[in-house]
Design a protein around this motif. Structure first.
Motif, PDB file in Angstrom:
ATOM      1  N   LEU A 112      -7.162  -1.532 -24.516  1.00  0.00           N
ATOM      2  CA  LEU A 112      -8.191  -0.490 -24.512  1.00  0.00           C
ATOM      3  C   LEU A 112      -7.595   0.852 -24.096  1.00  0.00           C
ATOM      4  O   LEU A 112      -6.560   0.907 -23.442  1.00  0.00           O
ATOM      5  CB  LEU A 112      -9.293  -0.859 -23.499  1.00  0.00           C
ATOM      6  CG  LEU A 112     -10.012  -2.190 -23.730  1.00  0.00           C
ATOM      7  CD1 LEU A 112     -10.855  -2.537 -22.516  1.00  0.00           C
ATOM      8  CD2 LEU A 112     -10.887  -2.117 -24.969  1.00  0.00           C
ATOM      9  N   GLU A 113      -8.308   1.941 -24.438  1.00  0.00           N
ATOM     10  CA  GLU A 113      -7.932   3.251 -23.914  1.00  0.00           C
ATOM     11  C   GLU A 113      -8.697   3.551 -22.617  1.00  0.00           C
ATOM     12  O   GLU A 113      -9.614   2.819 -22.236  1.00  0.00           O
ATOM     13  CB  GLU A 113      -8.226   4.334 -24.955  1.00  0.00           C
ATOM     14  CG  GLU A 113      -7.119   4.484 -25.987  1.00  0.00           C
ATOM     15  CD  GLU A 113      -7.299   5.767 -26.766  1.00  0.00           C
ATOM     16  OE1 GLU A 113      -6.909   6.841 -26.260  1.00  0.00           O
ATOM     17  OE2 GLU A 113      -7.849   5.696 -27.877  1.00  0.00           O
ATOM     18  N   GLU A 148     -12.821   3.420 -21.916  1.00  0.00           N
ATOM     19  CA  GLU A 148     -13.341   2.079 -22.155  1.00  0.00           C
ATOM     20  C   GLU A 148     -12.728   1.090 -21.157  1.00  0.00           C
ATOM     21  O   GLU A 148     -13.385   0.164 -20.667  1.00  0.00           O
ATOM     22  CB  GLU A 148     -13.022   1.679 -23.601  1.00  0.00           C
ATOM     23  CG  GLU A 148     -13.964   0.626 -24.131  1.00  0.00           C
ATOM     24  CD  GLU A 148     -13.607   0.184 -25.544  1.00  0.00           C
ATOM     25  OE1 GLU A 148     -12.750   0.845 -26.185  1.00  0.00           O
ATOM     26  OE2 GLU A 148     -14.165  -0.835 -25.988  1.00  0.00           O
ATOM     27  N   TRP A 149     -11.454   1.308 -20.853  1.00  0.00           N
ATOM     28  CA  TRP A 149     -10.743   0.433 -19.909  1.00  0.00           C
ATOM     29  C   TRP A 149     -11.360   0.531 -18.516  1.00  0.00           C
ATOM     30  O   TRP A 149     -11.543  -0.484 -17.839  1.00  0.00           O
ATOM     31  CB  TRP A 149      -9.264   0.855 -19.896  1.00  0.00           C
ATOM     32  CG  TRP A 149      -8.389   0.064 -18.981  1.00  0.00           C
ATOM     33  CD1 TRP A 149      -7.749  -1.116 -19.263  1.00  0.00           C
ATOM     34  CD2 TRP A 149      -8.035   0.396 -17.630  1.00  0.00           C
ATOM     35  NE1 TRP A 149      -7.034  -1.539 -18.173  1.00  0.00           N
ATOM     36  CE2 TRP A 149      -7.189  -0.641 -17.162  1.00  0.00           C
ATOM     37  CE3 TRP A 149      -8.356   1.444 -16.782  1.00  0.00           C
ATOM     38  CZ2 TRP A 149      -6.648  -0.632 -15.874  1.00  0.00           C
ATOM     39  CZ3 TRP A 149      -7.820   1.448 -15.497  1.00  0.00           C
ATOM     40  CH2 TRP A 149      -6.978   0.422 -15.051  1.00  0.00           C
ATOM     41  N   GLY A 155      -6.139  -7.408 -20.040  1.00  0.00           N
ATOM     42  CA  GLY A 155      -7.083  -6.516 -20.718  1.00  0.00           C
ATOM     43  C   GLY A 155      -6.482  -5.172 -21.090  1.00  0.00           C
ATOM     44  O   GLY A 155      -7.059  -4.121 -20.840  1.00  0.00           O
ATOM     45  N   MET A 156      -5.307  -5.216 -21.689  1.00  0.00           N
ATOM     46  CA  MET A 156      -4.567  -3.993 -21.968  1.00  0.00           C
ATOM     47  C   MET A 156      -4.906  -3.358 -23.311  1.00  0.00           C
ATOM     48  O   MET A 156      -4.312  -2.349 -23.662  1.00  0.00           O
ATOM     49  CB  MET A 156      -3.067  -4.294 -21.965  1.00  0.00           C
ATOM     50  CG  MET A 156      -2.538  -4.678 -20.604  1.00  0.00           C
ATOM     51  SD  MET A 156      -2.738  -3.327 -19.419  1.00  0.00           S
ATOM     52  CE  MET A 156      -1.595  -3.862 -18.158  1.00  0.00           C
ATOM     53  N   ALA A 171      -3.317  -0.293 -14.657  1.00  0.00           N
ATOM     54  CA  ALA A 171      -2.964   0.145 -16.008  1.00  0.00           C
ATOM     55  C   ALA A 171      -1.461  -0.037 -16.181  1.00  0.00           C
ATOM     56  O   ALA A 171      -0.982  -0.356 -17.264  1.00  0.00           O
ATOM     57  CB  ALA A 171      -3.383   1.589 -16.215  1.00  0.00           C
ATOM     58  N   LEU A 184      -2.235   2.207 -21.748  1.00  0.00           N
ATOM     59  CA  LEU A 184      -3.550   2.728 -22.145  1.00  0.00           C
ATOM     60  C   LEU A 184      -3.441   3.672 -23.350  1.00  0.00           C
ATOM     61  O   LEU A 184      -4.394   4.395 -23.653  1.00  0.00           O
ATOM     62  CB  LEU A 184      -4.233   3.432 -20.970  1.00  0.00           C
ATOM     63  CG  LEU A 184      -4.561   2.557 -19.750  1.00  0.00           C
ATOM     64  CD1 LEU A 184      -5.405   3.338 -18.756  1.00  0.00           C
ATOM     65  CD2 LEU A 184      -5.292   1.280 -20.157  1.00  0.00           C
ATOM     66  N   ARG A 228     -14.749  -1.308 -18.778  1.00  0.00           N
ATOM     67  CA  ARG A 228     -14.680  -2.760 -19.007  1.00  0.00           C
ATOM     68  C   ARG A 228     -13.893  -3.492 -17.926  1.00  0.00           C
ATOM     69  O   ARG A 228     -14.193  -4.637 -17.602  1.00  0.00           O
ATOM     70  CB  ARG A 228     -14.046  -3.022 -20.383  1.00  0.00           C
ATOM     71  CG  ARG A 228     -14.910  -2.570 -21.555  1.00  0.00           C
ATOM     72  CD  ARG A 228     -15.596  -3.744 -22.247  1.00  0.00           C
ATOM     73  NE  ARG A 228     -14.628  -4.594 -22.888  1.00  0.00           N
ATOM     74  CZ  ARG A 228     -14.200  -4.439 -24.135  1.00  0.00           C
ATOM     75  NH1 ARG A 228     -14.682  -3.474 -24.878  1.00  0.00           N
ATOM     76  NH2 ARG A 228     -13.312  -5.260 -24.651  1.00  0.00           N
ATOM     77  N   ASN A 229     -12.834  -2.870 -17.408  1.00  0.00           N
ATOM     78  CA  ASN A 229     -11.955  -3.571 -16.471  1.00  0.00           C
ATOM     79  C   ASN A 229     -12.049  -3.049 -15.045  1.00  0.00           C
ATOM     80  O   ASN A 229     -12.310  -3.799 -14.115  1.00  0.00           O
ATOM     81  CB  ASN A 229     -10.487  -3.442 -16.920  1.00  0.00           C
ATOM     82  CG  ASN A 229     -10.214  -4.156 -18.230  1.00  0.00           C
ATOM     83  OD1 ASN A 229     -10.972  -5.028 -18.621  1.00  0.00           O
ATOM     84  ND2 ASN A 229      -9.147  -3.793 -18.898  1.00  0.00           N
TER      85      ASN A 229
END
Lengths: 452, 452
Positions: B96-97, B100-101, B93-94, B330, B305, B104-105
């Motif tokens: 995203l910034e 949001e990361w 799931g990389m 991350a 990120l 979401r993660n």
């Protein structure tokens, strides 16, 4: 002895080139489209993909099924730019930029390959490690030396990998000990000697880069290209100082790419791959598109030599041919999985630091570049679509532990980011099972079923 | 049974904490100064380095010598920023910034640690893999959950690694399922329960980051810091949107760092490490220098990120305390060697793309950051100078083949760029041999000599 017997039997069974692999299958159709077939079947007939199926069609019921269980099966990866003689100093001497790095690291090492004993030692390590990786096809620079390049081709032939190998041409702006006086004649001799010698390895014309090749040499190579109908590999616009240097050396060219083009070595006459393309102009992009020139994007190399970051998103937008290269030893790793993550990572930094109009690459796009994107330089390779050469890598991710359930897509993503040679379970090239490593031979623990 | 007997015997022999290791020794004295002692001797007395010698002084002739032959011995590496509960989704799931990361993660995964069964599974994997790495000390974020954090501490205690572990505090701007109502009370309960429980593991105060902690919470944590005399870890200026957000949340602060400082959580009262520091001002640098705040530079995380590249050269110029962090998940890898190469690589891209006044980092500097630089957060660790805690990693690079002779310095450089957990031969922490992995136990093939 038992081992040898089983190995031969295994080879024999699979050498017909017709069989079925069962496992969790992934392949790219387009940069943004990965197909996933869980517990699917890939049918290989005479070395080519016939199709991927959720349920095996009846007409294939009688051919061997090799069941890889819960493992993941992807197309073989293609490395469209690397230097075999530099593998010996991977991970060393990284604190320099291109031109100084060539003079201090690359050229002195390449000079050693006039010694065949040294070349044999070094190229054995290179070939073994390449076999252990997920790469099934590669475009490889040798050195100027005919005998060492033949030895490299011999060793690669044994791996079963499909490789294009080039004797390097260079006759100016390089140290005397690597400066050729009879480059064209040596190249012709090499090509005559290797013709029809190999099943897996083919020659590729390899002018080092424009600054190291005189106009006379380039004209000679262009003639050789036509005479032997060869593909071409070289370097393009890796470093700002290099780009300026080409302008000085050949001011009549509209661009660095145009300089090659004026010697008919830029894709119009033959499949051509140019490494790096960090700094290219709109005009060059148009020319590359028209001529079908491949970009070999080498993210780790471009980082280690402080070269910059190629705008791969722009190349994809323009529908250029793009694949990935490890470019050892400016890149330190021979892994195209690492080139995939590197491509994503540098695209993010380019987006953040330089140009927010070009979105970072996604994991789907990076997977495409390392499989079908670069594979296209070898023809129909790098995918499991019908008619493609059957190159496959079977991946065992069971040592990458996790507490939670993972989707297949997540397992593929983790393999791309986290795997190493321990995760390569098996490899197939053009329908032939080659196993993963010379030293360890084949893994004979496969569940072979349906053998007649 | 034989194995257990030998293991116990081996522990017994070494548990006095006084012995000599022989091998090719490297350690940093300063960012630009690596000491190399070929075939040298490190003397450890009562868990501390007494000295490194080319010839063993007579007064140590009667203590055990463990001869590692041609292997390389370096100080243990220190990871001054990582998240244990995120290890489960490393490599996923990389795209995203940061903000949001997290939503979401990171947050949904961290919520699972209310379940101790899940936490046990996940943290066992994390602890085992950390033990297999070259890291000997680490600053680790847990989750908000007291019980899961205690379990993490239990598991880390068993590894023999020295770790600072934090129960995370967060009570605003986060999903309801992770938003604490009694964060200060829970933290006090946790601290009381873990006091005097561990030999290797100590608690560290862990406000998640300014946007996730109310002013009331920060005030409470500041009181707890003083009451329990705790070090502090948090995040600072990772992402542009985050920096802007802090400005909105606390406009009276002169900077993001000053916001922490106003709650007495920015180094003046206690050793403090702030992860990232990608975007900090001259004023913040001055404040960090005055307060001795550590920068945890996390190059892979900042890349994945799309956060940016921290100006580490500027921090070194200002003589700030700087170390390296893997910042999983991350960052995808738990390897501080990879953080070293990552630090060099991103510094080159920053130099090329953003600011040519800040020279790229060298391999010597990256080695310093991963050893003595970050080690300083644990006191006198990360070097083999006299009086330092005896943390050592014994490296076997014999599987990284090469055709040419290599200097010791070149071998170290290749280890930094190319090694993985297979190259970790042995580990010592604070004078105690811990071996490399829980699953495989100790390697008992050492040549132990001089045992009385």
């Amino acid at each position: 002895m038992v081992f040898l017997f089983r190995r031969e039997r295994c080879d024999f069974m699979l050498n017909t080139g017709s069989f079925v692999l069962k496992g969790n299958i992934f392949y790219s159709k387009a940069p943004d489209e990965i197909i996933c077939v869980p517990e699917g079947f890939i049918v290989c007939v005479h070395g080519k993909v016939r199709g991927v199926y959720e349920v095996l069609p009846k007409q294939y019921a009688n051919i061997n099924i090799i069941d890889y269980g819960d493992k993941i099966i992807i197309p073989g990866l293609t490395d469209i730019h690397t230097h075999a003689p530099q593998y010996s100093f991977r991970g060393l001497g990284m604190d320099l930029e291109l031109i100084e790095w060539l003079n201090r690291n690359a050229f002195p090492e390449e000079a050693k390959y006039s010694d065949l004993d040294y070349a044999g030692k070094a190229y054995t390590i290179f070939a073994n490690d390449l076999k252990k990786s997920a790469t099934t096809r590669a475009c490889i620079f040798g050195t100027i030396h005919v005998e060492a390049t033949k030895l490299l081709m011999d060793l690669l032939e044994e791996t079963g990998l499909k490789c294009m190998v080039g004797k390097v041409n260079m006759d100016r702006n390089c140290p005397e000990y690597l400066c050729e006086s009879g480059s064209v004649a040596d190249t012709r001799k090499w090509l005559q000697e290797v013709a029809h010698e190999y099943e897996n390895v083919t020659p590729i014309l390899t002018p080092r880069f424009f600054p190291a090749c005189s106009e006379t040499l380039l004209e000679g190579l262009s003639r050789i290209q036509k005479e032997f109908n060869l593909p071409v590999q070289s370097h393009l616009s890796e470093n700002l100082a290099e780009v300026e240097w080409v302008k000085e050396l050949f001011p009549e060219a509209l661009s660095y790419g145009d300089a090659y083009n004026r010697f008919e070595l830029f894709g119009k006459e033959a499949p051509t791959v140019m490494a790096h393309c960090v700094y290219i102009t709109e005009g060059e992009i148009e020319l590359m598109k028209r001529n079908g020139v491949f970009v070999a994007h080498c993210p780790e190399s471009n980082t280690n030599l402080s070269s910059g970051i190629a705008p791969v998103r722009a190349y994809l937008n323009h529908k250029l041919n793009v694949g990935l290269g490890t470019d050892m030893a400016a890149g330190s790793s021979n892994s195209i999985f690492k080139a995939m993550t590197g491509a994503i990572q540098v695209s993010k930094l380019r987006w953040r630091l330089a140009d927010q109009s070009l979105k970072p690459l996604t994991v789907e796009e990076a997977f495409y570049l390392g499989t079908k994107g670069g594979g296209a330089f070898f023809g129909k390779t790098g995918s499991f679509e019908e008619g493609y050469e059957f190159d496959a890598v079977v991946l065992d991710d069971s040592n990458i532990l996790h507490p939670q359930p993972l989707t297949l897509k997540e397992r593929l993503e983790r393999i791309i980011y986290l795997s190493d040679d321990r995760n390569i379970h098996d490899k197939y090239v053009a329908g032939r099972r080659i196993g993963k490593a010379i030293e360890t031979g084949f893994d004979n623990t496969l569940g072979l079923t349906g053998v007649d």
